[in-house]
Write a protein that holds these residues in place. Structure first.
Motif, PDB file in Angstrom:
ATOM      1  N   TRP A 169       0.850  -1.199   0.000  1.00 56.92           N
ATOM      2  CA  TRP A 169       0.000   0.000   0.000  1.00 56.92           C
ATOM      3  C   TRP A 169       0.876   1.236   0.000  1.00 56.92           C
ATOM      4  O   TRP A 169       1.715   1.394   0.873  1.00 56.92           O
ATOM      5  CB  TRP A 169      -0.931  -0.034   1.224  1.00 56.92           C
ATOM      6  CG  TRP A 169      -1.679  -1.331   1.202  1.00 56.92           C
ATOM      7  CD1 TRP A 169      -1.332  -2.497   1.836  1.00 56.92           C
ATOM      8  CD2 TRP A 169      -2.826  -1.642   0.414  1.00 56.92           C
ATOM      9  NE1 TRP A 169      -2.211  -3.497   1.501  1.00 56.92           N
ATOM     10  CE2 TRP A 169      -3.137  -2.998   0.632  1.00 56.92           C
ATOM     11  CE3 TRP A 169      -3.642  -0.895  -0.453  1.00 56.92           C
ATOM     12  CZ2 TRP A 169      -4.220  -3.628   0.003  1.00 56.92           C
ATOM     13  CZ3 TRP A 169      -4.713  -1.519  -1.059  1.00 56.92           C
ATOM     14  CH2 TRP A 169      -4.986  -2.862  -0.837  1.00 56.92           C
ATOM     15  N   PRO A 170       0.664   2.110  -1.000  1.00 60.93           N
ATOM     16  CA  PRO A 170       1.527   3.282  -1.115  1.00 60.93           C
ATOM     17  C   PRO A 170       1.371   4.242   0.074  1.00 60.93           C
ATOM     18  O   PRO A 170       0.368   4.212   0.782  1.00 60.93           O
ATOM     19  CB  PRO A 170       1.069   3.953  -2.415  1.00 60.93           C
ATOM     20  CG  PRO A 170      -0.253   3.377  -2.730  1.00 60.93           C
ATOM     21  CD  PRO A 170      -0.337   2.044  -2.065  1.00 60.93           C
ATOM     22  N   VAL A 171       2.377   5.094   0.233  1.00 60.46           N
ATOM     23  CA  VAL A 171       2.418   6.006   1.382  1.00 60.46           C
ATOM     24  C   VAL A 171       1.133   6.827   1.493  1.00 60.46           C
ATOM     25  O   VAL A 171       0.570   6.977   2.583  1.00 60.46           O
ATOM     26  CB  VAL A 171       3.655   6.928   1.271  1.00 60.46           C
ATOM     27  CG1 VAL A 171       3.609   8.017   2.333  1.00 60.46           C
ATOM     28  CG2 VAL A 171       4.935   6.096   1.417  1.00 60.46           C
ATOM     29  N   THR A 474      -4.008  -9.011   3.714  1.00 61.85           N
ATOM     30  CA  THR A 474      -4.360  -8.560   2.370  1.00 61.85           C
ATOM     31  C   THR A 474      -4.046  -9.550   1.249  1.00 61.85           C
ATOM     32  O   THR A 474      -3.822  -9.147   0.117  1.00 61.85           O
ATOM     33  CB  THR A 474      -3.683  -7.205   2.065  1.00 61.85           C
ATOM     34  OG1 THR A 474      -2.256  -7.377   2.174  1.00 61.85           O
ATOM     35  CG2 THR A 474      -4.135  -6.131   3.038  1.00 61.85           C
ATOM     36  N   GLU A 475      -4.058 -10.851   1.566  1.00 61.78           N
ATOM     37  CA  GLU A 475      -3.839 -11.817   0.488  1.00 61.78           C
ATOM     38  C   GLU A 475      -4.790 -11.556  -0.686  1.00 61.78           C
ATOM     39  O   GLU A 475      -4.402 -11.613  -1.847  1.00 61.78           O
ATOM     40  CB  GLU A 475      -4.085 -13.253   0.976  1.00 61.78           C
ATOM     41  CG  GLU A 475      -3.034 -13.808   1.911  1.00 61.78           C
ATOM     42  CD  GLU A 475      -3.381 -13.586   3.372  1.00 61.78           C
ATOM     43  OE1 GLU A 475      -4.138 -12.637   3.680  1.00 61.78           O
ATOM     44  OE2 GLU A 475      -2.884 -14.371   4.211  1.00 61.78           O
ATOM     45  N   TYR A 476      -6.053 -11.309  -0.355  1.00 64.25           N
ATOM     46  CA  TYR A 476      -7.080 -11.204  -1.401  1.00 64.25           C
ATOM     47  C   TYR A 476      -7.559  -9.768  -1.604  1.00 64.25           C
ATOM     48  O   TYR A 476      -8.547  -9.536  -2.275  1.00 64.25           O
ATOM     49  CB  TYR A 476      -8.247 -12.142  -1.062  1.00 64.25           C
ATOM     50  CG  TYR A 476      -7.774 -13.581  -1.022  1.00 64.25           C
ATOM     51  CD1 TYR A 476      -7.593 -14.305  -2.209  1.00 64.25           C
ATOM     52  CD2 TYR A 476      -7.412 -14.189   0.177  1.00 64.25           C
ATOM     53  CE1 TYR A 476      -7.095 -15.599  -2.191  1.00 64.25           C
ATOM     54  CE2 TYR A 476      -6.922 -15.489   0.206  1.00 64.25           C
ATOM     55  CZ  TYR A 476      -6.764 -16.195  -0.981  1.00 64.25           C
ATOM     56  OH  TYR A 476      -6.267 -17.471  -0.972  1.00 64.25           O
ATOM     57  N   ILE A 477      -6.867  -8.829  -0.995  1.00 63.17           N
ATOM     58  CA  ILE A 477      -7.265  -7.419  -1.124  1.00 63.17           C
ATOM     59  C   ILE A 477      -6.190  -6.706  -1.934  1.00 63.17           C
ATOM     60  O   ILE A 477      -5.046  -6.593  -1.491  1.00 63.17           O
ATOM     61  CB  ILE A 477      -7.426  -6.765   0.261  1.00 63.17           C
ATOM     62  CG1 ILE A 477      -8.389  -7.581   1.126  1.00 63.17           C
ATOM     63  CG2 ILE A 477      -7.907  -5.321   0.120  1.00 63.17           C
ATOM     64  CD1 ILE A 477      -8.500  -7.107   2.570  1.00 63.17           C
ATOM     65  N   THR A 478      -6.560  -6.268  -3.139  1.00 64.09           N
ATOM     66  CA  THR A 478      -5.520  -5.789  -4.046  1.00 64.09           C
ATOM     67  C   THR A 478      -5.606  -4.310  -4.370  1.00 64.09           C
ATOM     68  O   THR A 478      -4.679  -3.753  -4.932  1.00 64.09           O
ATOM     69  CB  THR A 478      -5.572  -6.552  -5.386  1.00 64.09           C
ATOM     70  OG1 THR A 478      -6.885  -6.345  -5.933  1.00 64.09           O
ATOM     71  CG2 THR A 478      -5.328  -8.031  -5.182  1.00 64.09           C
TER      72      THR A 478
END
Ligand code: ACM
Ligand code: ZN
Length: 532
Positions: A169-171, A474-478
């Motif tokens: 997840w970006p900053v 977050t395996e399935y959260i993209t």
């Protein structure tokens, strides 16, 4: 004439009822404050309403700036600060008052708004409440209903864990999440930074962690139990130390403590891909491309492993001012330790009974090091197995048994059972109607009804329950909308679990307040699952 007068009065009465009804609808504060009195009248914030506070206090100055920029962004009004106008929004620290570090009083009357507290944290939470009194649909003046609120949290640990390893997840998104947490008075961001599928924190002494361990060659497509397909696309990323300092300071401005998690001895395949000498077999290893529990873990027999981890922790402790460092400790298969000469030698030399005691040796040794760095160790509840480290704090995730056992041993505990706190679980029984998830079923009401203090604890043991936390794996959260969809409104429900009094909880009332809160989430551009 008389009839006309009567019907005029009736209409007026009706109008008052409708207005008051409307007002009741707009007062929808989550988490529910300890006491809230709604008074007659309102206060309109206009472009000449000044924010008044003691300029010498940097924290108040910062709180004022944040509030100012919120009003500018969402209501397009540019408030002056300390311009000594008649009608003002005042922040006041009263060290003598009894509000603790996080409690506050908020008074809105037709003359102005006053937020007072014993400490800046309280003022900050008073402002979060004030934000929830503002209109959800900005237009014209910003009318705030008159109220008297006194408020303080039930628990001191109000957490959210984000896994940035399975997906990165970006900053800017981490910052947005911190803003979202703050709005609901959550105060601890547990940052899960290392995993089998990627190492995400720059460590200057070990450049291969970011060159190698933070990248995987490809990722499984679909649910791992049902798929043998990989996407063939390299994936990775990491946070530089400058980015980490920036996020920690951003969080601090929002009264959020950032607790880093550096996993050991399991969930460490990615490290081994970069530094194979730290494993029992020496590899070869590769950064994991699917999800699950992997047998390749740090070798507990090699001194080199501890040297590496101490070096890493040196840099971690420098970066994170938090009292706590989370060292994982969950899901560590012992298969290779059973076969490894060095691990077996360690068991013999240290007079350990088995591999569980070897894990306990591992964690205790790391705890000693952290103690020397003036930090406290947190671990998942597996750290109880083979004997818990003397000062460790336990995160009870495999249900509540670990939490109960740890409090009975006199240890602090954070409750985060899969049954009520795993926000990676499905939000409907009809899985087909939801985005792909790891499994489980955790609807809003179940989160709301969670009680962090187990029934069978006595008062002394109960005092060791620091609070509760949501975990977002977050395996399935993209992507970002999906991440927010998993978090909201379940985090709203959890905020009430950890902030509001046990007696005041009422799901029907919460649902009513959620109606307005959905609109507020929209205003702030936060995605959510609609439970209506
Ligand atoms: C965990 O969910 N493995 C702590
Ligand atoms: Zn070994």
């Amino acid at each position: 004439m008389n009839l006309q007068k009567t019907s005029y009065s009736f209409l007026l009465l009706l109008l008052i009822c409708v207005t008051n009804y409307g007002k009741a609808q707009t007062i929808s504060i989550i988490p529910k404050p300890m006491s809230l009195k709604v008074l007659d009248g309102d206060f309109a914030i206009t472009s000449s309403t000044s924010i008044e506070f003691d300029k010498r206090n940097d924290e108040l100055d910062n709180i004022a700036q944040l509030f100012h920029s919120d009003l500018l962004e969402f209501y397009h009004v540019d408030l002056p600060t300390n311009s000594r106008t008649q009608k003002a929004i005042k922040f006041q620290i009263e060290p003598e008052s009894n509000f603790g570090n996080e409690g506050y009083s908020l008074i809105v009357n037709p003359e102005g708004i006053l937020i007072s507290a014993s400490a800046p944290g309280g003022v900050f939470y008073g402002v979060q409440t004030l934000k929830q009194l503002l209109p959800v649909v900005p237009s014209g003046d910003i009318v705030v209903p008159c109220v008297e609120i006194k408020d303080e949290p039930r628990f001191k640990w109000r957490g959210l864990m984000l896994d940035v390893c399975r997906h990165y997840w970006p900053v800017f998104q981490i910052k947005k999440l911190l803003d979202e947490m703050a709005l609901f008075k959550m105060n601890t961001f547990h940052w899960h930074l290392t995993e089998d599928q990627g190492w995400r924190i720059e460590i200057k002494k070990y450049p291969e962690l970011t060159n190698v361990a933070s990248w995987r060659n490809q990722t499984i497509v679909g649910h791992k139990n049902e798929s043998n397909t990989y996407d063939g696309i390299g994936y990775g990323g990491f946070y530089t130390q400058d980015q980490i300092r920036d996020i920690v300071s951003y969080a601090k401005e929002r009264f959020i403590d950032v607790v880093p998690e550096i996993e050991m001895p399991g969930h460490s395949t990615a490290v081994l891909a970069a530094y194979p000498e730290l494993g029992c077999t020496g590899g070869p290893y590769e950064v994991a491309m699917t999800w699950g529990v992997f047998k390749d873990v740090y070798c507990a027999g090699k001194e080199q492993t501890f040297k590496f981890l101490e070096d890493v922790l040196d840099e971690v402790c420098e970066l994170f001012p938090s009292r706590y460092v989370h060292i994982g400790g969950d899901e560590c298969p012992k298969d290779l330790w059973q076969e490894c000469e060095k691990c077996q030698k360690r068991i013999k030399d240290e007079d350990l009974k088995d591999e569980h005691e070897l894990q306990s040796y591992f964690i205790k040794r790391i705890e000693k090091y952290l103690e020397y760095k003036n930090k406290r160790l947190i671990g998942w509840d597996e750290i109880l197995e083979g004997g818990i480290a003397p000062e460790a704090t336990v995160m009870s995730w495999r249900g509540i048994r670990g939490g109960i056992e740890a409090t009975q041993l006199g240890h602090d505990v954070i409750m985060t059972p899969t049954s009520h706190c795993y926000f990676d679980h499905y939000q409907s029984k009809d899985k087909e109607s939801e985005p792909l998830a790891i499994g489980g079923f955790l609807p809003l009401k179940k989160v709301y009804n969670y009680e962090p203090v187990p029934d069978d604890l006595n008062e002394q043991q109960a005092s060791h329950i620091l609070g509760a936390q949501a975990n977002v794996w977050t395996e399935y959260i993209t992507n970002i909308p999906h991440l927010e969809y998993m978090i909201f409104p379940r985090l709203c429900a959890l905020s009430e679990v950890v902030w509001s009094t046990r007696e005041s909880k009422n799901f029907v009332d919460f649902q009513t307040r959620l109606e307005t809160t959905y609109l507020r989430l929209k205003l702030y551009n936060i995605n959510y699952r609609d439970y209506r």
